[in-house]
Write an enzyme that holds these catalytic residues in place. Structure first.
Site, PDB file in Angstrom:
ATOM      1  N   TRP A  31      -3.880  12.837  11.962  1.00 12.98           N
ATOM      2  CA  TRP A  31      -4.650  14.037  11.609  1.00 12.98           C
ATOM      3  C   TRP A  31      -5.933  13.614  10.911  1.00 12.98           C
ATOM      4  O   TRP A  31      -5.887  12.697  10.078  1.00 12.98           O
ATOM      5  CB  TRP A  31      -3.807  14.897  10.671  1.00 12.98           C
ATOM      6  CG  TRP A  31      -4.512  16.063  10.039  1.00 12.98           C
ATOM      7  CD1 TRP A  31      -4.518  17.352  10.480  1.00 12.98           C
ATOM      8  CD2 TRP A  31      -5.307  16.058   8.844  1.00 12.98           C
ATOM      9  NE1 TRP A  31      -5.263  18.143   9.642  1.00 12.98           N
ATOM     10  CE2 TRP A  31      -5.770  17.371   8.626  1.00 12.98           C
ATOM     11  CE3 TRP A  31      -5.715  15.074   7.944  1.00 12.98           C
ATOM     12  CZ2 TRP A  31      -6.587  17.721   7.550  1.00 12.98           C
ATOM     13  CZ3 TRP A  31      -6.528  15.412   6.875  1.00 12.98           C
ATOM     14  CH2 TRP A  31      -6.957  16.731   6.686  1.00 12.98           C
ATOM     15  N   SER A  97       0.486   7.771  11.425  1.00 15.60           N
ATOM     16  CA  SER A  97       0.452   8.905  10.502  1.00 15.60           C
ATOM     17  C   SER A  97       1.159  10.123  11.094  1.00 15.60           C
ATOM     18  O   SER A  97       2.344  10.059  11.398  1.00 15.60           O
ATOM     19  CB  SER A  97      -1.002   9.202  10.114  1.00 15.60           C
ATOM     20  OG  SER A  97      -1.086  10.044   9.006  1.00 15.60           O
ATOM     21  N   THR A  98       0.443  11.228  11.293  1.00 16.78           N
ATOM     22  CA  THR A  98       1.043  12.408  11.924  1.00 16.78           C
ATOM     23  C   THR A  98       1.582  12.046  13.303  1.00 16.78           C
ATOM     24  O   THR A  98       2.636  12.538  13.726  1.00 16.78           O
ATOM     25  CB  THR A  98       0.003  13.536  12.052  1.00 16.78           C
ATOM     26  OG1 THR A  98      -0.459  13.891  10.747  1.00 16.78           O
ATOM     27  CG2 THR A  98       0.588  14.764  12.729  1.00 16.78           C
ATOM     28  N   ALA A 122       2.124   3.471   9.406  1.00 13.21           N
ATOM     29  CA  ALA A 122       1.707   4.326   8.283  1.00 13.21           C
ATOM     30  C   ALA A 122       2.103   5.772   8.558  1.00 13.21           C
ATOM     31  O   ALA A 122       1.319   6.699   8.356  1.00 13.21           O
ATOM     32  CB  ALA A 122       0.205   4.207   8.037  1.00 13.21           C
ATOM     33  N   ASP A 227      -1.154   2.105   0.759  1.00 15.81           N
ATOM     34  CA  ASP A 227      -1.404   3.396   1.424  1.00 15.81           C
ATOM     35  C   ASP A 227      -1.472   4.516   0.386  1.00 15.81           C
ATOM     36  O   ASP A 227      -0.491   4.807  -0.295  1.00 15.81           O
ATOM     37  CB  ASP A 227      -0.282   3.672   2.431  1.00 15.81           C
ATOM     38  CG  ASP A 227      -0.606   4.788   3.407  1.00 15.81           C
ATOM     39  OD1 ASP A 227      -1.227   5.782   2.997  1.00 15.81           O
ATOM     40  OD2 ASP A 227      -0.204   4.675   4.580  1.00 15.81           O
ATOM     41  N   HIS A 256      -4.013   3.241   4.475  1.00 16.77           N
ATOM     42  CA  HIS A 256      -3.458   4.126   5.494  1.00 16.77           C
ATOM     43  C   HIS A 256      -4.091   3.854   6.861  1.00 16.77           C
ATOM     44  O   HIS A 256      -3.400   3.813   7.875  1.00 16.77           O
ATOM     45  CB  HIS A 256      -3.698   5.581   5.091  1.00 16.77           C
ATOM     46  CG  HIS A 256      -3.007   6.566   5.959  1.00 16.77           C
ATOM     47  ND1 HIS A 256      -1.630   6.614   6.085  1.00 16.77           N
ATOM     48  CD2 HIS A 256      -3.493   7.550   6.769  1.00 16.77           C
ATOM     49  CE1 HIS A 256      -1.297   7.585   6.922  1.00 16.77           C
ATOM     50  NE2 HIS A 256      -2.402   8.153   7.355  1.00 16.77           N
TER      51      HIS A 256
END
Length: 276
Positions: A31, A97-98, A122, A227, A256
Site C-alpha cells: 500500500w 507488506s499489504t 516485511a 522496520d 520496511h
C-alpha cells in the site's frame, strides 16, 4: 495494456513478461503502490529465465478505481481471477507488506497445483492492530492518524511516508534517495484516494492467523529488524511460527522498503529459496 476483468466488472492491470513455459513468479505490491514497485525484482528474475507477473490491486495503479471491494477477501478473489485467466501452475507468490497479506490469504485458498512456494517480505501478517489476542500490536490510533493525514492532504502524506519511516530515511546515518521518494509518491498518487483510505483498514485489521496455519507449501519470511511500518517482533517471527513449513530470515536494521534499498541482498536470497 494486459488486463483481466473480474466477476464484478473490475479491470485488473497486470504485467506478464518472460517465457510462457518459464516458472511463474507472481508479485503482490504494498500500500498504496502498484506493480511498478517491483521493477527491480521483475528485471532480476526475468534475467534468470523466469516468467514474471505483477498486477495493480483494484483502486491502485492502472486498475479500476472501484467504489467497493477494498478488503482482503475481494483482493484475493481478484488474484484468483488473474491466476485462473493465466492458468498459472506451480507459481511462486511473493508479497510485500499489504501484498504479503494478500499472498497469505490467496495461498491458503488456492486451487491444488497453483502454488509451489511463497515469500512474505516485511508483510503485515499475522495481524497488525492491537487487540486482546494481539496485545503487542499497534493501537488503532496509529491507523486513524494515517486516515486523517490521507484525507487532509494525500499529496503531502505521500511525501512524508517515503521520506521518513518507509525507507528509514529519518534515521541517523541513512542516506536519503530522492528518486525512491519520488517514485513512491508517483505510484501513490496514481491510485484512488477512496481505495487507499479503505485499504488502511484491510491491511491493519485483517487477521491472517488461520490463513497462515492452512498453508502447506514452503514459505520464506523476510523481515528487517529496523522496520518502522510493520514492526519486526509482531510480524515476521510470529508468521514463521504459525506456518507449517515456514522459515524466517531477519535483516539487521533493514527498513520496511528493503526490497528497494537492498535489492542486491534480498533478490539473491529469494532466488536461492526458489531454486532449492
Amino acid at each position: 495494456m494486459s488486463t483481466v476483468t473480474t466477476s464484478d466488472g473490475t479491470i485488473i492491470f497486470y504485467k506478464d513478461w518472460g517465457p510462457r513455459d518459464g516458472k511463474p513468479i507472481v508479485f503482490h505490491h504494498g500500500w498504496p503502490l502498484s506493480s511498478d514497485d517491483w521493477d527491480n525484482q521483475l528485471l532480476y528474475f526475468l534475467s534468470k529465465g523466469y516468467r514474471v507477473i505483477a498486477h495493480d490491486r483494484r483502486g491502485h495503479g492502472r486498475s479500476s478505481q472501484t467504489a467497493t471491494g477494498h478488503d482482503m477477501d475481494t483482493y484475493t478473489a481478484d488474484v484468483i481471477a488473474l491466476t485462473d485467466a493465466l492458468d498459472l501452475k506451480d507459481a511462486v507468490h511473493i508479497g510485500h507488506s499489504t501484498g504479503g497479506g494478500e499472498v497469505a490469504r490467496y495461498v491458503a485458498r488456492a486451487k491444488p497445483g497453483r502454488v509451489s512456494k511463497a515469500v512474505l517480505v516485511a508483510a503485515v501478517p499475522p495481524v497488525m492492530i492491537k487487540k486482546e489476542s494481539n496485545p503487542e500490536g499497534l493501537p488503532i490510533e496509529v491507523f486513524d492518524g494515517f486516515r486523517t493525514a490521507l484525507a487532509a492532504n494525500r499529496a503531502q502524506f505521500y511525501i512524508d511516508v517515503p521520506s521518513g519511516p518507509f525507507y528509514n530515511f529519518d534515521q541517523p546515518g541513512v542516506e536519503k534517495s530522492q528518486a525512491l521518494i519520488d517514485r513512491w509518491w508517483l505510484q501513490g498518487m496514481t491510485g484512488a484516494a477512496n481505495a487507499h483510505y479503505e485499504c488502511i483498514k484491510a491491511f491493519s485489521e485483517t487477521d491472517f492467523t488461520e490463513d497462515l496455519k492452512k498453508i502447506e507449501v514452503p514459505v520464506l519470511v523476510l523481515h528487517g529488524t529496523g522496520d518502522q511500518v510493520v514492526p519486526y517482533a509482531d510480524a515476521g517471527p510470529k508468521s514463521a511460527e504459525l506456518l507449517k513449513n515456514g522459515r524466517l530470515k531477519s535483516y539487521d536494521g533493514y527498513p520496511h522498503g528493503m526490497l528497494s534499498t537492498h535489492p542486491d541482498v534480498l533478490n539473491p536470497d529469494i532466488l536461492a529459496f526458489i531454486e532449492e
